[in-house]
Design a protein around this motif. Structure first.
Motif, short mmCIF file in Angstrom:
data_model
loop_
_atom_site.label_atom_id
_atom_site.label_comp_id
_atom_site.label_asym_id
_atom_site.label_seq_id
_atom_site.Cartn_x
_atom_site.Cartn_y
_atom_site.Cartn_z
N ALA A 29 28.63 -4.64 -21.35
CA ALA A 29 29.30 -4.42 -20.07
C ALA A 29 30.13 -3.13 -20.16
N ALA A 30 29.89 -2.22 -19.22
CA ALA A 30 30.58 -0.93 -19.26
C ALA A 30 30.98 -0.51 -17.85
N ARG B 62 36.90 8.53 -18.49
CA ARG B 62 36.88 7.36 -19.36
C ARG B 62 35.71 6.46 -19.02
N VAL B 63 35.21 5.77 -20.04
CA VAL B 63 34.28 4.66 -19.81
C VAL B 63 34.87 3.46 -20.54
N ARG C 18 34.86 9.54 -22.55
CA ARG C 18 35.71 8.99 -23.61
C ARG C 18 35.64 7.47 -23.50
N VAL C 19 35.17 6.82 -24.56
CA VAL C 19 34.97 5.38 -24.51
C VAL C 19 36.21 4.63 -24.99
N VAL C 20 36.63 3.64 -24.20
CA VAL C 20 37.79 2.82 -24.52
C VAL C 20 37.34 1.36 -24.45
N GLU C 21 37.74 0.55 -25.42
CA GLU C 21 37.39 -0.87 -25.37
C GLU C 21 38.60 -1.70 -24.95
N MET C 22 38.35 -2.68 -24.11
CA MET C 22 39.42 -3.64 -23.78
C MET C 22 38.75 -4.94 -23.34
#
Lengths: 290, 290
Positions: B121-122, B145-146, B172-176
């Motif tokens: 999921a993105a 951001r992604v 720029r990939v960020v996970e949450m």
């Protein structure tokens, strides 16, 4: 050259930009200035926006052919009164305030109940969210509208002078009544500022505000841009145009409550229809201004 | 090249821009596409955004290494289900939806209650108010951001592939977590869309709306830009993230009512203090993103 000597009272973004633009257009000879804030005064002089600075308003306007009051709307009449000892009978005085009924009412009050024939109420529809003379720009008004709201017993030559000067720096002059002006700008400008300030403040008060702001994108940036505007200026505008803004704010709250009910009652098709109406209205707006 | 064969399901602004960007970065070999709308299908092919177009989703994804579902959020699971007959077990599937809890819940539902390990999921934080493949741009995601919201039992290699591809096109990939994502974007994106649509609709319903729009300035244009976004998309987003948006909408209405009371009771200093808090919060936001 239309004006031998221009005096600018209030050396901020608008006053500074107007001085720069009129000079660049070759429309003014000498420019004197006054601001209650010594920092703005010195910056305006240093940047060459004005030729001479004064520590008292009457000195700045003495001998001027045109005085522009570029101060927060609620201070316009006070600034006019402060200039009075230095004004000659033939001096034209104008303003740049975002509301017009209150300015005309307040100036009449300091002039014994009657508006001076050579006072011309004007409102340039231009600005940025940045304040201060340091942000003033020669081209700020080019291709923007300036609303002039005439009054009874106004000197036609005074109004024509002010209109001609705005046109000379690339603005488009439109005349309307003060009441019409205030109703229109409550809708296009004053209420949006209330909504933007209120939205950013609501988010800032959330517990998770620290993680919200770094994740905001370009839509957020544009939507909240006007929340960086001068709080003093917008406080003044709201007070000066209270009735019109309050009426629209009531309607806005009512519409948001309707949307909230649509969500609670799963009336999603109605919500989509509302979004479609709004998009269509904005497309019509874009087609009108382009 | 990271992906031999990419399939894009949903040939709109986001799907089209992603296909363009991955091709320009040399990250994909062949690109196939499917959209329920024949106009978008033919445009995507004609513009060279995709190499081949299919009239059925399973045909488009047959033999694909990566499938990207770029459809309105409420249709994501339906699109996934439609692709299922054509998917190989090793195919990685990702999405670009603006809400994440609903997408993960809906996809689990069409997969017998459990999320497929190769579903990633993105959510790219980019877009414009314009829709459709004709508006797609190669550089849409650069410096944006992604957000990737991992799930339990997710295949790490699948997540890494998706993250690497977004990075390869400048994002720029960020996970949450999905819940954190939905709370944050309700605040920075979903509620602002509700406010903008609602504001424009309220104005359009005024009797004098015909004189309002031609007098709107640059602040109005920026403030209402997001009200030109796709009504279908935002209808979907609101339904998909209903609880978080409803909570914030309640807070927003409450704050506007407070402002209305400040005006009615002439508590102008409080109103100015609120504007000052909002401006300070926005300045902090600008300092964080710059």
């Amino acid at each position: 050259m239309s004006v031998r000597h221009l005096a600018v009272i209030g050396l901020g973004l608008i006053g500074g930009s107007l001085a720069r633009a009129l000079r660049a257009a070759g429309e003014v000879g000498r420019i004197s200035g006054y601001d209650p804030d010594p920092v703005q005064r010195q910056q305006a002089l240093k940047l060459g926006v004005i030729d001479e600075v004064h520590e008292q308003a009457p000195e700045a306007v003495a001998d001027a052919d045109l005085v522009v009051l570029a101060v927060p709307v609620l201070r316009t009449a006070e600034a006019y009164a402060a200039c009075l000892p230095g004004l000659r009978p033939e001096t034209v005085v104008s303003d740049v305030g975002s509301t017009k009924q209150s300015v005309l009412r307040d100036i009449a009050a300091v002039c014994g109940g009657q508006l001076p024939p050579r006072f011309v109420a004007a409102h340039p529809i231009a600005g940025t969210e940045k304040s201060g003379v340091a942000n003033s720009q020669t081209e700020l008004f080019r291709n923007h509208r300036v609303i002039i709201t005439p009054h009874e017993h106004q000197d036609a030559a005074a109004r024509q002078l002010v209109a001609r000067l705005w046109q000379a720096i690339g603005a488009r002059v439109v005349e309307m009544s003060p009441a019409q002006h205030d109703a229109i700008f409550a809708a296009t400008s004053h209420l949006p500022h209330v909504l933007a300030y209120s939205f950013v403040d609501m988010l800032a008060r959330l517990e998770r505000s620290g993680e919200i702001f770094p994740n905001a994108g370009g839509g957020f940036r544009d939507f909240t841009r006007i929340a960086s505007s001068s709080p003093q200026m917008w406080h003044d505008v709201l007070r000066a145009n209270e009735a019109a803004v309050a009426d629209l704010l009531d309607r806005q709250i009512e519409e948001l409550q309707q949307i909230r009910r649509m969500m609670a009652e799963s009336r999603w098709d109605e919500l989509k229809a509302l979004f479609e109406r709004a998009r269509a209205a904005r497309e019509r707006y874009l087609s009108q201004i382009e």
